[in-house]
Design an enzyme around this catalytic site. Structure first.
Site, PDB file in Angstrom:
ATOM      1  N   ARG A  85       0.860  -1.181   0.000  1.00 18.33           N
ATOM      2  CA  ARG A  85       0.000   0.000   0.000  1.00 18.33           C
ATOM      3  C   ARG A  85       0.899   1.235   0.000  1.00 18.33           C
ATOM      4  NH1 ARG A  85      -2.028  -3.608   3.875  1.00 18.33           N
ATOM      5  NH2 ARG A  85      -4.130  -4.408   3.399  1.00 18.33           N
ATOM      6  N   LYS A 110      -1.947  -2.106   7.499  1.00 21.89           N
ATOM      7  CA  LYS A 110      -3.360  -1.870   7.754  1.00 21.89           C
ATOM      8  C   LYS A 110      -3.827  -2.746   8.912  1.00 21.89           C
ATOM      9  CE  LYS A 110      -7.781  -1.418   5.349  1.00 21.89           C
ATOM     10  NZ  LYS A 110      -8.482  -1.571   4.059  1.00 21.89           N
ATOM     11  N   HIS A 181      -1.791   2.826  -5.619  1.00 26.59           N
ATOM     12  CA  HIS A 181      -2.588   1.633  -5.335  1.00 26.59           C
ATOM     13  C   HIS A 181      -2.851   0.836  -6.614  1.00 26.59           C
ATOM     14  CE1 HIS A 181      -4.279  -0.109  -1.743  1.00 26.59           C
ATOM     15  NE2 HIS A 181      -5.328  -0.527  -2.417  1.00 26.59           N
ATOM     16  N   ARG A 184      -0.326  -1.779  -6.793  1.00 25.98           N
ATOM     17  CA  ARG A 184      -0.650  -2.903  -5.903  1.00 25.98           C
ATOM     18  C   ARG A 184      -1.699  -3.801  -6.547  1.00 25.98           C
ATOM     19  NH1 ARG A 184      -1.172  -4.622  -0.384  1.00 25.98           N
ATOM     20  NH2 ARG A 184      -3.320  -4.993   0.250  1.00 25.98           N
ATOM     21  N   HIS A 207      -4.208  -9.228   3.315  1.00 23.97           N
ATOM     22  CA  HIS A 207      -5.664  -9.169   3.437  1.00 23.97           C
ATOM     23  C   HIS A 207      -6.131 -10.072   4.578  1.00 23.97           C
ATOM     24  CE1 HIS A 207      -6.399  -7.796  -0.988  1.00 23.97           C
ATOM     25  NE2 HIS A 207      -6.121  -6.792  -0.184  1.00 23.97           N
ATOM     26  N   TYR A 216      -9.771  -9.740  -7.390  1.00 26.08           N
ATOM     27  CA  TYR A 216      -8.847  -9.684  -8.526  1.00 26.08           C
ATOM     28  C   TYR A 216      -9.147 -10.754  -9.567  1.00 26.08           C
ATOM     29  CZ  TYR A 216      -6.344  -6.447  -5.572  1.00 26.08           C
ATOM     30  OH  TYR A 216      -6.024  -5.361  -4.785  1.00 26.08           O
TER      31      TYR A 216
END
Length: 246
Positions: A85, A110, A181, A184, A207, A216
Site C-alpha cells: 500500500r 493496515k 494503489h 498494488r 488481506h 482480482y
C-alpha cells in the site's frame, strides 16, 4: 439518527464515508453507552464494488521508465514488486530490507499488523541503486527512511507519491487513472494470471479476508481467457452449406 443519515446523503457524502460514521456510532452506542438498542437503528448504505484499474506489464515498464528520479522509480517498483500500500511504501526504513532472506519488513500495516513482503532480485537491485544515489547526495540517514521527503528526517508523504505517479503516467502516455494503489492492484492481478494460488496472494497483500483478494479474479484477463467455455465442448453450431456445383 435517521435525520443525521439523511443529512449525510443530501450533502453528497459517499457511501464509504457514511458507513465509516455508522461503524463509529455503533461502537459509541454499544461500548461507550452500553445501549446496543440504539445501534440497531443505524443503516449501512450498500454500494457496488467496482473492479480496480490494472496496468498491463508493458504499462508498468513504461511507468517505471517515466519516473522523474531514482527515488521515485524505486518507490514505484516497491509498490508493484512487493504489492505494498502507499502508506506502507512511504513508511519503509532502510533496516526493513532483509537482503539475506529476500524479504521486506512491513511494520504496522493496515490494522496495525506487521508482516513480511516479497523482495525480488530486480527490486533489490533498484533499491541498492537508489541507496547509492541517496547516500551520495546525503539524503539517506543511517537507520532512517528508505524514501525520505524534502527533509530527510521526515518520510516521503503519500500525497507526494500519488502526485509523482500521476505525472509519470501522463508522461508515459498511459490513458488510465493511475495511483500507487494501481500498482498494488496490478501486482495481485499479474500474480493471479501467472497461476499463483489466491491464498498465497492474500498473504502477500496482507488481506484479512479472502473475499477481498478474490476481487482480482474479476480483472485477471489471462485467467479468464484460459478457461474453456462449455460451449466449446458442443458440436459445431454453424453447419457449413454445400457449395453449389460449377
Amino acid at each position: 439518527m435517521r435525520l443525521f443519515q439523511l443529512h449525510q446523503t443530501q450533502s453528497g457524502l459517499q457511501p464509504p464515508s457514511i458507513n465509516s460514521a455508522v461503524s463509529a456510532l455503533r461502537f459509541f452506542f454499544t461500548v461507550t453507552l452500553d445501549r446496543p438498542d440504539l445501534a440497531r437503528r443505524l443503516t449501512v448504505v450498500p454500494y457496488p464494488r467496482r473492479i480496480p484499474a490494472v496496468l498491463s506489464v508493458e504499462e508498468v515498464r513504461l511507468l517505471l521508465q517515466a519516473a522523474s528520479a531514482p527515488k521515485y522509480k524505486a518507490a514505484f517498483a516497491t509498490a508493484y514488486g512487493a504489492g505494498l500500500r502507499v502508506s506502507e511504501v512511504v513508511a519503509l526504513k532502510i533496516g526493513d530490507i532483509d537482503s539475506k532472506r529476500m524479504l521486506l519488513r512491513v511494520e504496522r500495516g493496515k490494522g496495525g499488523k506487521d508482516r513480511h513482503a516479497m523482495l525480488s532480485p530486480p527490486l533489490l537491485e533498484l533499491l541498492r541503486a537508489w541507496w547509492r544515489e541517496g547516500r551520495r547526495r546525503n539524503l539517506l540517514l543511517p537507520g532512517g527512511w528508505l524514501f525520505p521527503g524534502r527533509d530527510p528526517v521526515e518520510p516521503l508523504s503519500a500525497r507526494q507519491l500519488c502526485r509523482v505517479v500521476r505525472a509519470a503516467a501522463q508522461a508515459a502516455g498511459i490513458n488510465k487513472r493511475v495511483s500507487p494503489h494501481t500498482l498494488r492492484h496490478s501486482f495481485a492481478t499479474h500474480l493471479l494470471e501467472q497461476g499463483v494460488d489466491i491464498r498465497v496472494i492474500q498473504t502477500l497483500l496482507g488481506h484479512a479476508k479472502l473475499d477481498t483478494t478474490a476481487l482480482y479474479t474479476r480483472v485477471a484477463n489471462a485467467t479468464i481467457r484460459a478457461v474453456t467455455s462449455p460451449l466449446d465442448r458442443l458440436a459445431p453450431l454453424i453447419e457449413e452449406r454445400p457449395r453449389p456445383e460449377a
